[in-house]
Design a protein around this motif. Structure first.
Motif, PDB file in Angstrom:
ATOM      1  N   ILE A  63       0.852  -1.190   0.000  1.00 12.90           N
ATOM      2  CA  ILE A  63       0.000   0.000   0.000  1.00 12.90           C
ATOM      3  C   ILE A  63       0.885   1.235   0.000  1.00 12.90           C
ATOM      4  N   GLY A  64       0.516   2.204  -0.830  1.00 17.92           N
ATOM      5  CA  GLY A  64       1.209   3.483  -0.855  1.00 17.92           C
ATOM      6  C   GLY A  64       0.345   4.568  -0.237  1.00 17.92           C
ATOM      7  N   VAL A  65       0.973   5.419   0.568  1.00 17.09           N
ATOM      8  CA  VAL A  65       0.244   6.476   1.271  1.00 17.09           C
ATOM      9  C   VAL A  65       0.973   7.805   1.059  1.00 17.09           C
ATOM     10  N   THR A  66       0.223   8.852   0.798  1.00 20.92           N
ATOM     11  CA  THR A  66       0.801  10.196   0.747  1.00 20.92           C
ATOM     12  C   THR A  66       0.499  10.923   2.050  1.00 20.92           C
ATOM     13  N   VAL A  67       1.352  11.869   2.398  1.00 17.32           N
ATOM     14  CA  VAL A  67       1.069  12.787   3.501  1.00 17.32           C
ATOM     15  C   VAL A  67       1.455  14.197   3.065  1.00 17.32           C
ATOM     16  N   PRO A  68       0.758  15.219   3.567  1.00 14.69           N
ATOM     17  CA  PRO A  68       1.077  16.598   3.186  1.00 14.69           C
ATOM     18  C   PRO A  68       2.232  17.158   4.013  1.00 14.69           C
ATOM     19  N   GLY A  69       3.427  16.685   3.728  1.00 13.89           N
ATOM     20  CA  GLY A  69       4.609  17.140   4.435  1.00 13.89           C
ATOM     21  C   GLY A  69       5.858  16.534   3.819  1.00 13.89           C
ATOM     22  N   VAL A  70       7.000  17.028   4.226  1.00 12.93           N
ATOM     23  CA  VAL A  70       8.270  16.478   3.774  1.00 12.93           C
ATOM     24  C   VAL A  70       8.433  15.075   4.344  1.00 12.93           C
ATOM     25  N   VAL A  71       8.804  14.118   3.485  1.00 16.24           N
ATOM     26  CA  VAL A  71       9.014  12.731   3.912  1.00 16.24           C
ATOM     27  C   VAL A  71      10.418  12.317   3.494  1.00 16.24           C
ATOM     28  N   SER A  72      11.212  11.888   4.454  1.00 16.07           N
ATOM     29  CA  SER A  72      12.579  11.448   4.192  1.00 16.07           C
ATOM     30  C   SER A  72      12.774  10.062   4.777  1.00 16.07           C
ATOM     31  N   GLY A  74      10.884   7.605   4.834  1.00 18.70           N
ATOM     32  CA  GLY A  74       9.690   7.163   5.545  1.00 18.70           C
ATOM     33  C   GLY A  74       9.324   7.946   6.772  1.00 18.70           C
ATOM     34  N   VAL A  75      10.154   8.920   7.138  1.00 20.15           N
ATOM     35  CA  VAL A  75       9.906   9.730   8.336  1.00 20.15           C
ATOM     36  C   VAL A  75       9.392  11.106   7.919  1.00 20.15           C
ATOM     37  N   VAL A  76       8.328  11.572   8.562  1.00 26.02           N
ATOM     38  CA  VAL A  76       7.736  12.875   8.258  1.00 26.02           C
ATOM     39  C   VAL A  76       8.536  13.961   8.966  1.00 26.02           C
ATOM     40  N   ARG A  77       8.949  14.976   8.210  1.00 23.67           N
ATOM     41  CA  ARG A  77       9.813  16.031   8.753  1.00 23.67           C
ATOM     42  C   ARG A  77       9.096  17.358   8.966  1.00 23.67           C
ATOM     43  N   THR A  78       7.979  17.586   8.266  1.00 25.37           N
ATOM     44  CA  THR A  78       7.213  18.818   8.439  1.00 25.37           C
ATOM     45  C   THR A  78       5.734  18.477   8.486  1.00 25.37           C
ATOM     46  N   ALA A  79       4.923  19.420   8.946  1.00 23.02           N
ATOM     47  CA  ALA A  79       3.485  19.151   9.079  1.00 23.02           C
ATOM     48  C   ALA A  79       2.707  20.462   8.998  1.00 23.02           C
ATOM     49  N   ALA A  80       2.654  21.038   7.806  1.00 25.31           N
ATOM     50  CA  ALA A  80       1.991  22.333   7.665  1.00 25.31           C
ATOM     51  C   ALA A  80       0.475  22.216   7.718  1.00 25.31           C
ATOM     52  N   ASN A  81      -0.095  21.144   7.140  1.00 31.68           N
ATOM     53  CA  ASN A  81      -1.552  21.024   7.051  1.00 31.68           C
ATOM     54  C   ASN A  81      -2.099  19.781   7.740  1.00 31.68           C
ATOM     55  N   ILE A  82      -1.278  19.182   8.598  1.00 33.91           N
ATOM     56  CA  ILE A  82      -1.727  18.118   9.489  1.00 33.91           C
ATOM     57  C   ILE A  82      -1.155  18.414  10.870  1.00 33.91           C
ATOM     58  N   THR A 104       4.567   2.162   1.790  1.00 32.90           N
ATOM     59  CA  THR A 104       5.484   3.243   1.460  1.00 32.90           C
ATOM     60  C   THR A 104       4.769   4.563   1.706  1.00 32.90           C
ATOM     61  N   VAL A 105       5.542   5.594   2.014  1.00 37.51           N
ATOM     62  CA  VAL A 105       4.964   6.918   2.290  1.00 37.51           C
ATOM     63  C   VAL A 105       5.755   7.957   1.507  1.00 37.51           C
ATOM     64  N   ILE A 106       5.036   8.876   0.867  1.00 38.57           N
ATOM     65  CA  ILE A 106       5.659   9.901   0.049  1.00 38.57           C
ATOM     66  C   ILE A 106       4.883  11.200   0.204  1.00 38.57           C
ATOM     67  N   ASN A 107       5.563  12.309   0.002  1.00 35.23           N
ATOM     68  CA  ASN A 107       4.901  13.613  -0.017  1.00 35.23           C
ATOM     69  C   ASN A 107       3.764  13.609  -1.038  1.00 35.23           C
ATOM     70  N   VAL A 149      12.841  15.882  -8.057  1.00 37.08           N
ATOM     71  CA  VAL A 149      13.604  16.524  -6.987  1.00 37.08           C
ATOM     72  C   VAL A 149      12.663  16.564  -5.779  1.00 37.08           C
ATOM     73  N   PRO A 150      12.807  15.668  -4.811  1.00 38.97           N
ATOM     74  CA  PRO A 150      11.747  15.477  -3.814  1.00 38.97           C
ATOM     75  C   PRO A 150      11.642  16.601  -2.780  1.00 38.97           C
ATOM     76  N   ASN A 151      10.427  16.700  -2.233  1.00 40.99           N
ATOM     77  CA  ASN A 151      10.169  17.534  -1.052  1.00 40.99           C
ATOM     78  C   ASN A 151      10.496  19.009  -1.256  1.00 40.99           C
ATOM     79  N   THR A 152      10.107  19.570  -2.407  1.00 39.06           N
ATOM     80  CA  THR A 152      10.458  20.967  -2.659  1.00 39.06           C
ATOM     81  C   THR A 152       9.611  21.958  -1.860  1.00 39.06           C
ATOM     82  N   GLU A 153       8.336  21.649  -1.623  1.00 41.84           N
ATOM     83  CA  GLU A 153       7.468  22.494  -0.772  1.00 41.84           C
ATOM     84  C   GLU A 153       7.489  23.969  -1.194  1.00 41.84           C
ATOM     85  N   LEU A 154       7.289  24.239  -2.479  1.00 38.41           N
ATOM     86  CA  LEU A 154       7.346  25.610  -2.964  1.00 38.41           C
ATOM     87  C   LEU A 154       6.131  26.439  -2.541  1.00 38.41           C
ATOM     88  N   GLY A 155       5.130  25.794  -2.007  1.00 35.64           N
ATOM     89  CA  GLY A 155       3.999  26.541  -1.460  1.00 35.64           C
ATOM     90  C   GLY A 155       4.335  27.274  -0.175  1.00 35.64           C
TER      91      GLY A 155
END
Length: 252
Positions: A63-72, A74-82, A104-107, A149-155
């Motif tokens: 199973i693949g899961v996305t989260v709204p944050g930087v993921v490195s 498999g570990v979430v590094r930021t959490a702007a909208n969660i 697996t987990v990805i931005n 280029v992963p985890n750019t978070e240009l927003g």
């Protein structure tokens, strides 16, 4: 890829969606159930919501899961909208334990971008391409000759004295009662900044608003330089689910 169908789960700031995906064609092969993102959106509560959706779809071997944050790794590094308790969470371990299969987990924007570059508006495109997902916030995925280029978070760039997603996210249009034209000009100004920074050949506009691209496309076209093509996401808001499944199947 060899593994299909695979469940992809797209965790957003307001809703969690999932579906079975044929990862060889990039198509959903089931219904796409949606549940509200729990509030507060803590890891355990989100994992429980994801489990409800996965159970309803009958499960999958991976199973693949996305989260709204930087993921490195498999570990979430930021959490702007969660919820901020996601920061430092081993999301791969959390979902794998909750669901009982490898996860697996990805931005979320990276997942959507991967799907669009393989199956959608970016297919076959070289050079610099940027996907922006306009929703509760603004996500971004940057590609160079098809490579992420992963985890750019240009927003989260500063723009007009504030965080860019507080100026031009889709949620802002509703919260501030902007017309499509007013909001479209905001999006156009934001995308113009991205063209100044990255000189992309292509910008793909994703999120639920991609279905209504024609309602604000003229405002974007009037502002963004003509050497950058701006198009709506072909997979619309299915892209995150498809991209999550692609990554779970081992293709990125």
């Amino acid at each position: 890829m060899g593994i299909h169908p695979v469940i992809g789960v797209d965790v957003g700031g307001s809703g969690v969606k999932a579906a079975l995906v044929d990862v060889e064609r990039g198509e959903l092969v089931s219904d796409r159930p949606r549940l509200e993102t729990p509030q507060p959106a803590t890891p355990d509560r989100v994992a429980h919501t994801v489990a409800q959706l996965v159970d309803g779809l009958g499960g999958s071997s991976v199973i693949g899961v996305t989260v709204p944050g930087v993921v490195s790794t498999g570990v979430v590094r930021t959490a702007a909208n969660i919820d901020s308790t996601w920061i430092g969470t081993d999301a791969c371990g959390l979902f794998s334990k909750q669901l009982g299969v490898p996860c697996t987990v990805i931005n979320d924007a990276d997942a959507a971008g991967l799907a669009e570059m393989r199956f959608g508006a970016g297919r076959g495109r070289d050079g610099v391409a940027i996907m922006v997902t306009l929703g509760t916030g603004i996500g971004s995925a940057v590609f160079v000759d098809g490579n992420l280029v992963p985890n750019t978070e240009l927003g989260h760039l500063e723009f007009k004295g504030q965080v860019a997603e507080h100026y031009a996210a889709a949620a802002v249009r509703k919260a501030q009662h902007l017309t499509w034209e007013q909001w479209g000009r905001r999006v156009g100004h934001y995308l113009t900044m991205l063209t100044t920074l990255f000189s992309p050949e292509l910008i793909v506009v994703g999120g639920g608003v991609s279905r209504k691209f024609d309602r604000f496309a003229d405002e974007i076209a009037a502002l963004v330089p003509t050497n950058t093509e701006v198009v709506p996401a072909a997979l619309q808001n299915r892209a995150g689910i498809v991209g999550a499944a692609l990554v779970a199947a081992g293709d990125r």
